[in-house]
Scaffold this motif. Sequence first.
Motif, PDB file in Angstrom:
ATOM      1  N   UNK A  47      77.938  29.739  21.521  1.00  0.00           N
ATOM      2  CA  UNK A  47      77.302  30.362  20.344  1.00  0.00           C
ATOM      3  C   UNK A  47      76.842  31.733  20.626  1.00  0.00           C
ATOM      4  N   UNK A  48      76.167  31.694  21.841  1.00  0.00           N
ATOM      5  CA  UNK A  48      75.693  33.147  22.230  1.00  0.00           C
ATOM      6  C   UNK A  48      76.704  34.200  22.453  1.00  0.00           C
ATOM      7  N   UNK A  49      77.956  33.753  22.973  1.00  0.00           N
ATOM      8  CA  UNK A  49      79.015  34.642  23.251  1.00  0.00           C
ATOM      9  C   UNK A  49      80.304  34.636  22.322  1.00  0.00           C
ATOM     10  N   UNK A  96      83.260  37.718  16.582  1.00  0.00           N
ATOM     11  CA  UNK A  96      83.554  37.883  14.903  1.00  0.00           C
ATOM     12  C   UNK A  96      84.936  37.999  14.660  1.00  0.00           C
ATOM     13  N   UNK A  97      85.650  37.043  13.992  1.00  0.00           N
ATOM     14  CA  UNK A  97      87.132  37.064  13.643  1.00  0.00           C
ATOM     15  C   UNK A  97      87.301  37.309  12.069  1.00  0.00           C
ATOM     16  N   UNK A  98      87.844  38.463  11.970  1.00  0.00           N
ATOM     17  CA  UNK A  98      87.991  38.932  10.426  1.00  0.00           C
ATOM     18  C   UNK A  98      86.736  39.088   9.745  1.00  0.00           C
ATOM     19  N   UNK A  99      85.762  39.168  10.347  1.00  0.00           N
ATOM     20  CA  UNK A  99      84.349  39.574   9.867  1.00  0.00           C
ATOM     21  C   UNK A  99      83.660  38.388   9.614  1.00  0.00           C
ATOM     22  N   UNK A 100      84.200  37.199  10.106  1.00  0.00           N
ATOM     23  CA  UNK A 100      83.203  35.754  10.340  1.00  0.00           C
ATOM     24  C   UNK A 100      83.095  35.323  11.507  1.00  0.00           C
ATOM     25  N   UNK A 101      81.871  34.770  11.709  1.00  0.00           N
ATOM     26  CA  UNK A 101      81.702  34.252  13.190  1.00  0.00           C
ATOM     27  C   UNK A 101      82.723  33.243  13.421  1.00  0.00           C
ATOM     28  N   UNK A 102      82.828  33.092  15.002  1.00  0.00           N
ATOM     29  CA  UNK A 102      83.894  32.104  15.374  1.00  0.00           C
ATOM     30  C   UNK A 102      83.671  30.873  15.100  1.00  0.00           C
ATOM     31  N   UNK A 103      82.394  30.276  15.033  1.00  0.00           N
ATOM     32  CA  UNK A 103      82.073  29.139  15.030  1.00  0.00           C
ATOM     33  C   UNK A 103      80.957  28.980  13.746  1.00  0.00           C
ATOM     34  N   UNK A 123      73.916  19.386  29.915  1.00  0.00           N
ATOM     35  CA  UNK A 123      75.061  20.324  30.051  1.00  0.00           C
ATOM     36  C   UNK A 123      75.816  20.487  28.721  1.00  0.00           C
ATOM     37  N   UNK A 124      75.973  19.422  27.986  1.00  0.00           N
ATOM     38  CA  UNK A 124      76.908  19.652  26.587  1.00  0.00           C
ATOM     39  C   UNK A 124      76.088  20.577  25.717  1.00  0.00           C
ATOM     40  N   UNK A 125      74.673  20.526  25.712  1.00  0.00           N
ATOM     41  CA  UNK A 125      73.933  21.483  24.615  1.00  0.00           C
ATOM     42  C   UNK A 125      73.901  22.669  25.548  1.00  0.00           C
ATOM     43  N   UNK A 126      73.935  22.616  26.738  1.00  0.00           N
ATOM     44  CA  UNK A 126      73.711  24.098  27.463  1.00  0.00           C
ATOM     45  C   UNK A 126      75.467  24.673  26.843  1.00  0.00           C
ATOM     46  N   UNK A 127      76.432  24.020  27.145  1.00  0.00           N
ATOM     47  CA  UNK A 127      77.718  24.489  26.821  1.00  0.00           C
ATOM     48  C   UNK A 127      77.725  25.167  25.348  1.00  0.00           C
ATOM     49  N   UNK A 128      77.333  24.233  24.350  1.00  0.00           N
ATOM     50  CA  UNK A 128      77.253  24.748  23.125  1.00  0.00           C
ATOM     51  C   UNK A 128      76.321  26.069  22.683  1.00  0.00           C
TER      52      UNK A 128
END
Length: 127
Positions: free
Chosen positions: A60-62, A65-72, A51-56
């Motif tokens: 990541x899949x969803x 982009x914040x100010x042209x940069x990925x959220x993570x 589950x922790x891996x699936x949450x990550x």
Amino acid sequence: MARAVVVNAAQLASYSQTKQALLDSGYFGDDILCHFCASMISGLVTTAASMPVDIVKTRIQSMRMIDGKPEYKNGLEVLLRVVKNEGFFSLWKGFTPYYARLGPHTVLTFIFLEQMNRLYKTRVMDR
């Protein structure tokens, strides 16, 4: 890919160990009941481990982009942010529906495997 590694490693290791522990208990024989119980326990272990891996993976899949940069930046950052902002046990949010999906899959996989192994041993190996 990391999720697949965790799922397969957890399923295979926990099923084998659980089946052997059930057989060693003296309450079970090497039959379909033992295989069912071992695979249900394996499903629980696999759900908890993956589950922790699936949450990550889902975050990541969803991600946006914040100010042209990925959220993570990476999976580790996702993991750390989730634990910091939502709490450690949020990594297992949705455990019951996840197990409701993974449990039957694990049961069917290992019961079919055991039955095919039994047939192979009696039809091919005993010739």
